[in-house]
Design an enzyme around this catalytic site. Sequence first.
Site, PDB file in Angstrom:
ATOM      1  N   HIS A  73      -7.838  -5.992  -1.430  1.00  8.89           N
ATOM      2  CA  HIS A  73      -6.428  -6.114  -1.010  1.00  8.89           C
ATOM      3  C   HIS A  73      -5.804  -7.443  -1.425  1.00  8.89           C
ATOM      4  CE1 HIS A  73      -5.810  -2.372   1.024  1.00  8.89           C
ATOM      5  NE2 HIS A  73      -6.852  -2.540   1.819  1.00  8.89           N
ATOM      6  N   ASN A  90      -7.464   4.448  -1.888  1.00  6.36           N
ATOM      7  CA  ASN A  90      -6.218   5.155  -1.586  1.00  6.36           C
ATOM      8  C   ASN A  90      -4.993   4.324  -1.963  1.00  6.36           C
ATOM      9  OD1 ASN A  90      -7.024   3.527   0.811  1.00  6.36           O
ATOM     10  ND2 ASN A  90      -5.142   4.341   1.709  1.00  6.36           N
ATOM     11  N   HIS A  91      -5.110   2.995  -1.991  1.00  5.69           N
ATOM     12  CA  HIS A  91      -3.962   2.178  -2.391  1.00  5.69           C
ATOM     13  C   HIS A  91      -3.706   2.264  -3.891  1.00  5.69           C
ATOM     14  CE1 HIS A  91      -2.645  -0.038   1.277  1.00  5.69           C
ATOM     15  NE2 HIS A  91      -3.780   0.497   1.713  1.00  5.69           N
ATOM     16  N   ASP A 109      -9.370  -0.228  -3.253  1.00  4.64           N
ATOM     17  CA  ASP A 109      -8.253  -0.987  -2.656  1.00  4.64           C
ATOM     18  C   ASP A 109      -8.249  -2.431  -3.158  1.00  4.64           C
ATOM     19  OD1 ASP A 109      -7.385   1.258  -1.387  1.00  4.64           O
ATOM     20  OD2 ASP A 109      -7.688   0.527   0.639  1.00  4.64           O
ATOM     21  N   HIS A 128     -12.355   1.199   3.351  1.00 11.63           N
ATOM     22  CA  HIS A 128     -11.186   1.923   3.849  1.00 11.63           C
ATOM     23  C   HIS A 128     -10.798   1.606   5.286  1.00 11.63           C
ATOM     24  CE1 HIS A 128      -8.081   4.922   3.977  1.00 11.63           C
ATOM     25  NE2 HIS A 128      -8.708   5.669   4.850  1.00 11.63           N
ATOM     26  N   ASP A 141     -13.122  -3.845   0.512  1.00 12.63           N
ATOM     27  CA  ASP A 141     -11.743  -3.757   0.032  1.00 12.63           C
ATOM     28  C   ASP A 141     -11.173  -5.159  -0.206  1.00 12.63           C
ATOM     29  OD1 ASP A 141     -12.651  -1.612   1.711  1.00 12.63           O
ATOM     30  OD2 ASP A 141     -10.632  -0.785   1.700  1.00 12.63           O
TER      31      ASP A 141
END
Length: 214
Positions: free
Chosen positions: A20, A73-74, A47, A183, A18
């Site tokens: 981010h 999910n983001h 993500d 995740h 991820d």
Amino acid sequence: MYLNLDGHNWRHVWVVSDLHGCYQMLMADLRQRHFNPYEDLLICVGDLIDRGPDSVKCLQLLNEAWFYAVRGNHEQMALDALQNNDFGLWMMNGGNWLAQLKGEQQAQALALLRRSETLPWIIEIACTNGVNVIAHANYPSSHYVRDKPVNKHSILWDRERLRELMNGNEAGIAGADHFWFGHTPLKARYDCQNLHYIDTGAVFGGALTLAQLQ
């Protein structure tokens, strides 16, 4: 839902945890590994956005031929917020960066976010190490079959399989050689049977994990 790739079209294939918004960290790691954008491929477990400093730059990676990603999910929270005009859940989970942009910058970010609607939920890629399946949180079945209908919410959110693995129920998933998930932030990469959990919390002070598939 599914995207099928042939890894033999590239020299090296990597999967990364991820992001981010940790764009500069990713670039430093790719330089360290001598990543060649003309010959190599990088796949992210989702993500791309939220919490970190460079969500827009990470979204811009979707424009690069050497970069693929599955939906996280983001990304889904952002898409749901835009569609429903309800930003509460996304803002609580790091989506406030969008409101800090103004004018043309915000318009470009919105266009990139809408581009993420085209992201697959699952990528299958055949590499020299076998058949690899990449999804954000889970593949919600004990047996993988390409194009098999599976629960989308579980793909993006489910941590139950990881909890069971860590509690001693060491069951893999049939139908492919390797499964790669993100995740859940962990202190270190976790491998059990043919399952690999590689979110090592880069945005929380950890590191990005890059695994070479080919």
